[in-house]
Design a protein around this motif. Structure first.
Motif, PDB file in Angstrom:
ATOM      1  N   MET A 220       0.838  -1.169   0.000  1.00 29.56           N
ATOM      2  CA  MET A 220       0.000   0.000   0.000  1.00 29.56           C
ATOM      3  C   MET A 220       0.887   1.238   0.000  1.00 29.56           C
ATOM      4  SD  MET A 220      -3.255   0.517   2.364  1.00 29.56           S
ATOM      5  CE  MET A 220      -3.509   2.089   3.104  1.00 29.56           C
ATOM      6  N   ALA A 221       0.503   2.258  -0.734  1.00 27.10           N
ATOM      7  CA  ALA A 221       1.321   3.460  -0.869  1.00 27.10           C
ATOM      8  C   ALA A 221       1.259   4.292   0.407  1.00 27.10           C
ATOM      9  CB  ALA A 221       0.848   4.291  -2.036  1.00 27.10           C
ATOM     10  N   VAL A 222       2.414   4.768   0.833  1.00 24.13           N
ATOM     11  CA  VAL A 222       2.514   5.619   2.018  1.00 24.13           C
ATOM     12  C   VAL A 222       3.218   6.900   1.593  1.00 24.13           C
ATOM     13  CG1 VAL A 222       3.476   5.800   4.333  1.00 24.13           C
ATOM     14  CG2 VAL A 222       2.649   3.609   3.507  1.00 24.13           C
ATOM     15  N   PRO A 223       2.661   8.086   1.934  1.00 29.33           N
ATOM     16  CA  PRO A 223       3.317   9.322   1.532  1.00 29.33           C
ATOM     17  C   PRO A 223       4.649   9.519   2.237  1.00 29.33           C
ATOM     18  CG  PRO A 223       1.366   9.768   2.844  1.00 29.33           C
ATOM     19  CD  PRO A 223       1.395   8.309   2.596  1.00 29.33           C
ATOM     20  N   LYS A 224       5.624  10.062   1.504  1.00 28.33           N
ATOM     21  CA  LYS A 224       6.946  10.290   2.086  1.00 28.33           C
ATOM     22  C   LYS A 224       6.985  11.555   2.925  1.00 28.33           C
ATOM     23  CE  LYS A 224       9.776   7.919  -1.244  1.00 28.33           C
ATOM     24  NZ  LYS A 224      11.018   7.337  -0.834  1.00 28.33           N
TER      25      LYS A 224
END
Length: 64
Positions: A1-5
């Motif tokens: 799942m994409a996680v913001p940096k």
């Protein structure tokens, strides 16, 4: 799942959320009593829907 940096700024978050709009509910007139009612729902004032009588009129939310 994409996680913001990076943390999204408050202005970016609010400008994105400004597009979350709601639409007004569709109302129609009851053919039997001519009162306003929500579409596809029994009339709250007379209890009729689609030419049939379904329930007694129960208006508890606006009674004083």
């Amino acid at each position: 799942m994409a996680v913001p940096k990076r943390k999204m700024s408050r202005s970016n978050t609010r400008s994105r959320r400004s597009q979350w709009k709601t639409t007004p509910s569709n109302t129609a007139t009851c053919p039997s009593c001519k009162a306003l009612k929500l579409t596809h729902v029994a009339c709250p004032s007379c209890g009729a829907y689609n030419g049939r009588q379904y329930a007694e009129a129960l208006r508890t939310e606006h009674e004083v």
